[in-house]
Enzyme design. Structure first.
Site, mmCIF file in Angstrom:
data_model
loop_
_atom_site.group_PDB
_atom_site.id
_atom_site.type_symbol
_atom_site.label_atom_id
_atom_site.label_comp_id
_atom_site.label_asym_id
_atom_site.label_seq_id
_atom_site.Cartn_x
_atom_site.Cartn_y
_atom_site.Cartn_z
ATOM 1 N N GLY A 111 0.794 -1.222 0.000
ATOM 2 C CA GLY A 111 0.000 0.000 0.000
ATOM 3 C C GLY A 111 0.827 1.272 0.000
ATOM 4 C CG LEU A 114 7.256 1.431 -2.891
ATOM 5 C CD1 LEU A 114 8.210 1.035 -1.784
ATOM 6 C CD2 LEU A 114 7.946 2.433 -3.828
ATOM 7 C CG ASP A 160 2.681 -1.042 -10.715
ATOM 8 O OD1 ASP A 160 3.067 -0.066 -11.372
ATOM 9 O OD2 ASP A 160 2.174 -0.936 -9.584
HETATM 10 O O1 PMV Z 1 0.069 4.584 -7.010
HETATM 11 P P1 PMV Z 1 0.982 4.097 -8.056
HETATM 12 O O2 PMV Z 1 2.418 4.043 -7.725
HETATM 13 O O3 PMV Z 1 0.497 2.821 -8.699
HETATM 14 O O4 PMV Z 1 0.998 5.185 -9.222
HETATM 15 C C1 PMV Z 1 -0.136 5.585 -9.910
HETATM 16 C C2 PMV Z 1 0.301 6.311 -11.133
HETATM 17 C C3 PMV Z 1 -0.739 7.213 -11.736
HETATM 18 O O5 PMV Z 1 -0.161 7.786 -12.894
HETATM 19 C C4 PMV Z 1 -1.131 8.321 -10.771
HETATM 20 C C5 PMV Z 1 -2.008 6.454 -12.098
HETATM 21 C C6 PMV Z 1 -1.858 5.508 -13.262
HETATM 22 O O6 PMV Z 1 -2.759 4.649 -13.401
HETATM 23 O O7 PMV Z 1 -0.929 5.599 -14.053
#
Ligand code: PMV
Length: 333
Positions: A111, A114, A160
């Site tokens: 959460g 990362l 990710d």
């Molecule tokens: O919360 P994180 O690290 O998954 O980052 C989200 C990144 C954003 O650009 C704010 C949202 C997205 O879906 O790309």
């Protein structure tokens, strides 16, 4: 047979939020890993043991290179749906009747933005697919990881799981991923101890954009240009010191623009300024903001920067970019 696989966490180096508007972004894998051990079981069931999923913000102790987090079942439970979905996808490709037991340990705070969910999904797919004797490439595993995210959370850019599967630096634009050449980047990640909701922050930026597009659009354009300049630097032959300085400046500008969009918090900005004061060449939010993490580029003084982040009330993690994504650590007959 037993297989142990690991997959890394990620940071968004540049381009969070503007990426939602079709601009590019650069993310990178970092050296914090989730480990998944997989084996068959006799009763045909899916069994998940996760006694050691680390959750920061509760009890944290920090020493030079190691961070220990006490675990919290509530947040750990969220992670389990990713693991379950990952096992089911692999079993569909292989043999649905075979029971699989996985056990998980992780160095990645849950959460904190990362990519802990993607890392656990990728490590699970890696371990379980090897267990079943499937020969999947890292690219294929990254795509399966994206599918897991879509099934569990409904929407996902796939950044990710792609970063976690492939490792190194990934440039993302309009659903296309490009792997950039690897280089060492000594960074310190600072966790605020609280987490912002990515969904709410994205919606908040959207409202501002709709209310005053003529103001917000140029900010997003500038953020996109920062990403392209950073990509150029990562691809260039510039001398290391000059490259760090330039990347640091771009990080500082990107942070200012994110702050302008309203996604920083007092705590995030305090950690950013503490890191800069301690000698980081640049510091910015990483991820959605509203809490979560910042990161600092600190080529010569990681431990001073870590101390400054700690004094400012954050949880510092000294780390570096991980060249490797998914790794099969061990296969036992
Ligand atoms: O919360 P994180 O690290 O998954 O980052 C989200 C990144 C954003 O650009 C704010 C949202 C997205 O879906 O790309």
């Amino acid at each position: 047979m037993r297989v142990l696989a690991s997959a890394p966490a990620k940071v968004i180096l540049f381009g969070e939020h503007s990426v939602v508007y079709g601009k590019p972004a650069i993310a990178a894998a970092i050296d914090l890993r989730t480990y998944v051990r997989a084996g068959f079981n006799e009763n045909g069931a899916i069994k998940i043991e996760a006694r050691d999923i680390k959750v920061p913000g509760l009890t944290v102790s920090f020493s030079e290179n190691e961070i220990y987090f006490e675990s919290d079942y509530g947040k750990a439970a969220e992670v389990l749906s990713y693991v379950r979905q990952a096992i089911e996808l692999v079993r569909e490709e292989a043999d649905k009747r075979k029971g699989v037991t996985v056990s998980i340990t992780s160095q990645i705070p849950v959460g904190a933005g990362l990519g802990s969910s993607a890392a656990v999904a990728i490590a699970t797919i890696g371990a379980v697919s090897r267990l079943f004797g499937l020969e999947l490439t890292r690219e294929e595993i990254g795509k399966l990881g994206h599918k897991v995210e879509l099934l569990v959370q409904g929407a996902s850019s796939g950044i990710d799981p792609t970063v976690s599967a492939l490792g190194g630096f990934i440039h993302y634009e309009n659903r296309k991923f490009e792997r950039l050449p690897f280089m060492e980047l000594p960074i310190v990640v600072g966790y605020t101890g609280s987490s912002g909701s990515t969904k709410e922050l994205v919606a908040m930026v959207r409202r501002t954009y709709e209310e005053m597009p003529e103001v917000v659009e140029p900010l997003l354009v500038a953020m996109g240009r920062i990403v392209e300049k950073a990509r150029g630097l990562l691809l260039s032959e510039v001398e290391e010191r000059a490259r760090f300085e330039e990347l640091g400046r771009l990080m500082n500008i990107n942070h200012g623009l994110l702050d302008a969009l309203g996604v920083s918090t007092k705590k995030l900005s305090e950690l950013v300024y503490a890191a800069r004061t301690a000698g980081a060449v640049g510091a910015k939010i990483t991820g959605a903001g509203g809490g979560g993490c910042m990161y600092a580029l600190a080529p010569e003084n990681q431990s001073e920067v870590a101390t400054a982040i700690k004094i400012a009330g954050g949880v510092p993690m000294i780390t570096k970019i991980s060249r490797e994504g998914l790794r099969i650590e061990e296969v036992k007959p």
